[in-house]
Write an enzyme that holds these catalytic residues in place. Sequence first.
Site, PDB file in Angstrom:
ATOM      1  N   SER A 136     -46.326 -12.035 -21.608  1.00  0.00           N
ATOM      2  CA  SER A 136     -47.563 -12.483 -20.977  1.00  0.00           C
ATOM      3  C   SER A 136     -47.301 -13.809 -20.299  1.00  0.00           C
ATOM      4  O   SER A 136     -46.536 -14.634 -20.802  1.00  0.00           O
ATOM      5  CB  SER A 136     -48.645 -12.638 -22.050  1.00  0.00           C
ATOM      6  N   LYS A 166     -46.584 -12.960 -26.837  1.00  0.00           N
ATOM      7  CA  LYS A 166     -46.889 -11.563 -26.558  1.00  0.00           C
ATOM      8  C   LYS A 166     -45.673 -10.748 -26.133  1.00  0.00           C
ATOM      9  O   LYS A 166     -44.800 -11.214 -25.435  1.00  0.00           O
ATOM     10  CB  LYS A 166     -47.944 -11.459 -25.433  1.00  0.00           C
ATOM     11  N   LYS A 201     -50.473  21.207  -2.350  1.00  0.00           N
ATOM     12  CA  LYS A 201     -49.169  20.572  -2.564  1.00  0.00           C
ATOM     13  C   LYS A 201     -49.228  19.175  -3.144  1.00  0.00           C
ATOM     14  O   LYS A 201     -48.479  18.841  -4.075  1.00  0.00           O
ATOM     15  CB  LYS A 201     -48.383  20.569  -1.254  1.00  0.00           C
ATOM     16  N   HIS A 243     -58.121  10.116 -39.847  1.00  0.00           N
ATOM     17  CA  HIS A 243     -59.169   9.177 -39.393  1.00  0.00           C
ATOM     18  C   HIS A 243     -58.610   7.771 -39.155  1.00  0.00           C
ATOM     19  O   HIS A 243     -59.334   6.786 -39.269  1.00  0.00           O
ATOM     20  CB  HIS A 243     -60.332   9.077 -40.396  1.00  0.00           C
ATOM     21  N   GLU A 246     -48.454   2.157 -22.618  1.00  0.00           N
ATOM     22  CA  GLU A 246     -49.823   2.191 -22.080  1.00  0.00           C
ATOM     23  C   GLU A 246     -49.877   2.993 -20.786  1.00  0.00           C
ATOM     24  O   GLU A 246     -50.833   3.732 -20.527  1.00  0.00           O
ATOM     25  CB  GLU A 246     -50.320   0.769 -21.821  1.00  0.00           C
TER      26      GLU A 246
END
Length: 478
Positions: A296, A302, A344, A175, A309
């Site tokens: 950034s 950053k 294709k 979790h 990602e």
Amino acid sequence: MSENTKPASGTPTAPSFGPASSMWGGRFAGGPAAIMQRINASIDFDQRLYGQDIRGSQAHCRMLVKQGIITAADGDAILQGLDQVLQEIESGQFPFRVELEDIHMNVEARLAEIIGEPAGRLHTARSRNDQVATDFRLWVRDAMDGMDAALQGLLKALISRAEEHAGTVMPGFTHLQAAQPVTMGHHLMAYVEMIGRDRGRLADARKRLNESPLGSAALAGTSFPIDRHFTAGQLGFDRPMANSLDGVSDRDFALEFMAASAICAIHLSRLAEELVIWTSAQFRFIKLSDAFTTGSSIMPQKRNPDAAELVRAKTGRVIGDLNALLIVMKGLPLAYSKDMQDDKEPVFECADTMELAIAAMTGMIWDMTVNEAVLEKAAGAGFTTATDIADWCVRALKMPFRKAHHVAGSLVKMAEDKGCDLPDLSLEEMRQVEPGITEDARAVLSVASSVASRTSFGGTAPERVREAAAAARVRWLS
Ligand code: ARG
């Protein structure tokens, strides 16, 4: 749209083939509408099949000669001409023509320009239907082999980093809540299992793919005395496909390739998601190299895990590609329908996307720096050794596990109330909860002893992880 699919104004004409294609235009008086050419032509994308198309034609030609269907002289002219076509395409000099629709007719038309009349004999006992099915199978087979090699590279990275971090503790999660300490090696080896299954799925699919459709002709087979076993062997297929209708209309191999890719993409995406979480300032478990991150333009601190990602994002495309072809194929009556020309692009996109995603993931795994000190601290946070004290009560005090679970829960509550971790509780404090607890019990509360104790087969103990990595090396890398 590329240049060669952009229609000129009005009805396009094919310079050397009259108003309608001479490949099939015997009963056609006019050429296709410009819009028809745009929707019908596949040369813009199926030119990627040129190598497979020429190989297929060479095998077919050799068979026609062997069976006495065409003369050896014509066969030689065809084979030499095809070599020249191949060389022209590879050197970028080949004049792809949209009015010739697809790779098959482009190659054949050029062959006719080069060798003249014998070119017209190549298509004896063959149809574009079995031709394209053959070309595409060969292409997908190559793509499977390429993907398998790339996955082997990823496995090498994962196994090597797992060996290096067989004893590096970290929190294991359920979790996304800290659950029990595990080792980084164990965590990485979980992905080795997944990628190993991906390779297994590709290998299974490859076996089913590896039958030759060539000689199915348009749909019903042919009246010429062809040798399908010979062409199958020439092209590295195990045998000819048993049914000509199935031969020209089956695209299971493409679906299976994309299904295996989609499952693999999900594995890559889950790992990518972990890298994104682990690199965040809140976790700091790992650091990705400059090679796989970006800065950034506004926030100097950053370091964004863009590659991870994007690997996560690419999964959407691959699943979409699989879906696209599933939907194209659904409800198509036997045998060939032009819908199948749309098989294709999804497959090409899927293969290209997987190649990129696997390479990016492999690079990130090799390059990542593991913050062992951060991981060790995090491994013990959140009372992750509570199960260990419960297990101790079962072993040492012969307590039923349910009762031991209750004791451990009370100890967690006590630590929580005091604002400390489990190993910070004194023996006296622990005895207030369970008088049978001894100094021995406190030893199991350390993260190191927790992971070292999990020696069951497949468990996280460093010795088990080293064994698993060694076995994986033998299984996947030798
Ligand atoms: N370009 C076609 C395809 O990719 C080749 C087969 C054409 N067959 C036909 N019956 N029109 O499917």
